[in-house]
Design a protein around this motif. Structure first.
Motif, mmCIF file in Angstrom:
data_model
loop_
_atom_site.group_PDB
_atom_site.id
_atom_site.type_symbol
_atom_site.label_atom_id
_atom_site.label_comp_id
_atom_site.label_asym_id
_atom_site.label_seq_id
_atom_site.Cartn_x
_atom_site.Cartn_y
_atom_site.Cartn_z
ATOM 1 N N ARG A 20 0.773 -0.990 0.331
ATOM 2 C CA ARG A 20 0.201 0.461 -0.259
ATOM 3 C C ARG A 20 0.616 0.300 0.314
ATOM 4 N N ALA A 21 1.912 1.064 0.345
ATOM 5 C CA ALA A 21 3.163 2.626 0.428
ATOM 6 C C ALA A 21 3.346 2.427 -0.710
ATOM 7 N N GLY A 22 3.538 1.419 -1.054
ATOM 8 C CA GLY A 22 4.115 1.969 -2.522
ATOM 9 C C GLY A 22 3.398 2.480 -4.047
ATOM 10 N N ARG A 23 1.842 1.400 -4.126
ATOM 11 C CA ARG A 23 0.684 2.380 -4.480
ATOM 12 C C ARG A 23 1.146 3.843 -4.027
ATOM 13 N N ARG A 24 0.655 3.918 -3.039
ATOM 14 C CA ARG A 24 0.376 5.371 -2.682
ATOM 15 C C ARG A 24 1.922 6.325 -2.904
ATOM 16 N N LEU A 25 3.013 6.003 -3.625
ATOM 17 C CA LEU A 25 4.264 6.768 -3.465
ATOM 18 C C LEU A 25 4.454 6.757 -5.395
ATOM 19 N N GLY A 26 3.848 5.998 -5.433
ATOM 20 C CA GLY A 26 3.970 5.620 -7.160
ATOM 21 C C GLY A 26 4.495 5.023 -7.149
ATOM 22 N N LEU A 27 5.479 3.566 -6.922
ATOM 23 C CA LEU A 27 6.934 2.918 -6.594
ATOM 24 C C LEU A 27 5.732 1.183 -5.985
ATOM 25 N N GLN A 29 6.318 -2.226 -5.742
ATOM 26 C CA GLN A 29 6.678 -3.060 -4.282
ATOM 27 C C GLN A 29 8.313 -3.275 -4.626
ATOM 28 N N PRO A 30 9.256 -4.163 -4.661
ATOM 29 C CA PRO A 30 10.566 -4.078 -4.713
ATOM 30 C C PRO A 30 11.411 -3.210 -4.093
ATOM 31 N N ALA A 31 11.150 -1.510 -5.522
ATOM 32 C CA ALA A 31 11.520 -0.584 -4.706
ATOM 33 C C ALA A 31 11.162 -0.155 -3.227
ATOM 34 N N THR A 32 9.779 -0.431 -3.131
ATOM 35 C CA THR A 32 8.984 0.354 -1.893
ATOM 36 C C THR A 32 10.520 -0.541 -0.832
ATOM 37 N N SER A 33 10.682 -1.871 -0.638
ATOM 38 C CA SER A 33 11.272 -2.537 0.299
ATOM 39 C C SER A 33 12.347 -2.312 -0.275
ATOM 40 N N SER A 34 13.041 -1.719 -0.783
ATOM 41 C CA SER A 34 14.498 -1.353 -0.539
ATOM 42 C C SER A 34 14.576 0.122 0.168
ATOM 43 N N SER A 35 13.116 1.092 0.214
ATOM 44 C CA SER A 35 13.477 1.691 0.556
ATOM 45 C C SER A 35 13.906 1.411 1.871
ATOM 46 N N LEU A 36 12.440 0.155 2.339
ATOM 47 C CA LEU A 36 12.562 -0.051 4.140
ATOM 48 C C LEU A 36 13.532 -0.855 4.240
ATOM 49 N N ALA A 37 14.155 -1.295 3.502
ATOM 50 C CA ALA A 37 15.706 -1.834 4.140
ATOM 51 C C ALA A 37 16.464 -1.035 4.465
#
Length: 310
Positions: A20-27, A29-37
């Motif tokens: 859901r965070a990825g959809r909110r950011l327009g990214l 899921q792998p890119a959002t997971s990378s940001s979380l890491a």
């Protein structure tokens, strides 16, 4: 620090879900997971941890929610550089959390006035929240309209809007409805319909007061809508406590309902608007508050000074 990570962190803290965070950011899921890491490494904390099928925030993540949102809000306002607000031409979106009662009594006339004065302004009305303070902390709501008696002491700036009193509503054919008064014994013999909110069924202020006094009642129905109460008790032996302003407005539609003084004194409610201090000086937000206050004044509401003195 990469400031884009703050945007990602804000989305992750709000959504508590990578997808859901990825959809909110327009990214993706792998890119959002990378940001979380990267964020986990930066803060030395997992931030989001799995609990069953859901994610929950760690204590460190909870601590970051408000300051991260305030930092991003400050950056956005600094970049926008909008020192003035012209409601006749400017575009703006606001979210207001309010009960259906406050929506009927206050927001209905407010919307009519605002639609003519500010055609570019969009108002999202959110249902009442079990945790209105959280809505303000996370910027999910620009304003929260709540009875002062329920929200209690708070550091949020606030302004009183209007007051209202409780009445007892029964079907007109109910034998107790033939009198101008209902006794406490008659009231307690009737089955009751009460307003409540959330899975834990938080009662409204009047019903909380009766519970505190230890007055036993046979509650047969609960509902999360003030406005449905007159329609639900029609043709039944049910009794319910309702607020006078809404009950009078609904009288034409909810025919066959009799309104009586309650069998014992109940404190009035005082509807109040609350906001986060980061919005106090924002011109558009100030316009919103002033317009709501003007609508409340037209109701014959109460006068008072705002709690922040402005």
């Amino acid at each position: 620090m990469d400031l884009n990570l703050l945007v990602a962190l804000d989305a992750l803290l709000a959504e508590r879900n990578v997808s859901r965070a990825g959809r909110r950011l327009g990214l993706s899921q792998p890119a959002t997971s990378s940001s979380l890491a990267r964020l986990r490494k930066m803060f030395g904390d997992p931030l989001l941890v799995r609990r069953g099928r859901e994610f929950t925030l760690t204590a460190e993540a909870e601590r970051l929610v408000q300051p991260v949102r305030e930092i991003l809000d400050l950056i956005e306002r600094t970049i926008e550089q909008r020192p003035e607000f012209d409601p006749s031409t400017d575009m703006r979106t606001f979210s207001i959390s309010a009960s259906d009662y406050a929506t009927l009594v206050l927001l209905s006339p407010f919307v009519r006035a605002a639609a003519a004065e500010a055609p570019g302004v969009t108002i999202h009305v959110l249902p009442r929240s079990r945790d209105p303070r959280q809505l303000l902390h996370t910027d999910e709501a620009d304003l929260v309209i709540e009875p002062r008696e329920l929200l209690g002491d708070t550091d949020f700036p606030s302004y009183p809007l209007f007051s209202d009193q409780w009445l007892c509503a029964v079907d007109a054919a109910n034998p107790v409805g033939s009198a101008q008064q209902i006794t406490l014994d008659e009231y307690l013999r009737l089955p009751h319909l009460v307003y409540s909110i959330g899975p834990d069924r938080q009662l409204d202020f009047a019903d909380q007061r009766l519970a505190q006094l230890g007055i036993p009642r046979r509650i047969e129905f609960t509902v999360e809508s003030f406005l449905l109460v007159p329609f639900l008790i029609r043709g039944t032996s049910l009794a319910s406590l309702v607020l006078e302003r809404a009950a009078r407005q609904l009288a034409a539609a909810a025919t066959g309902i009799r309104l009586l003084p309650p069998p014992l004194p109940l404190p009035d409610i005082h509807e109040t608007m609350y906001w986060h201090p980061r919005h106090t000086t924002d011109p558009a937000h100030r316009w919103l508050r002033e317009r709501l206050l003007a609508s409340a004044s037209d109701l014959g509401g109460m006068n008072g000074l705002p709690s922040d003195g402005t």
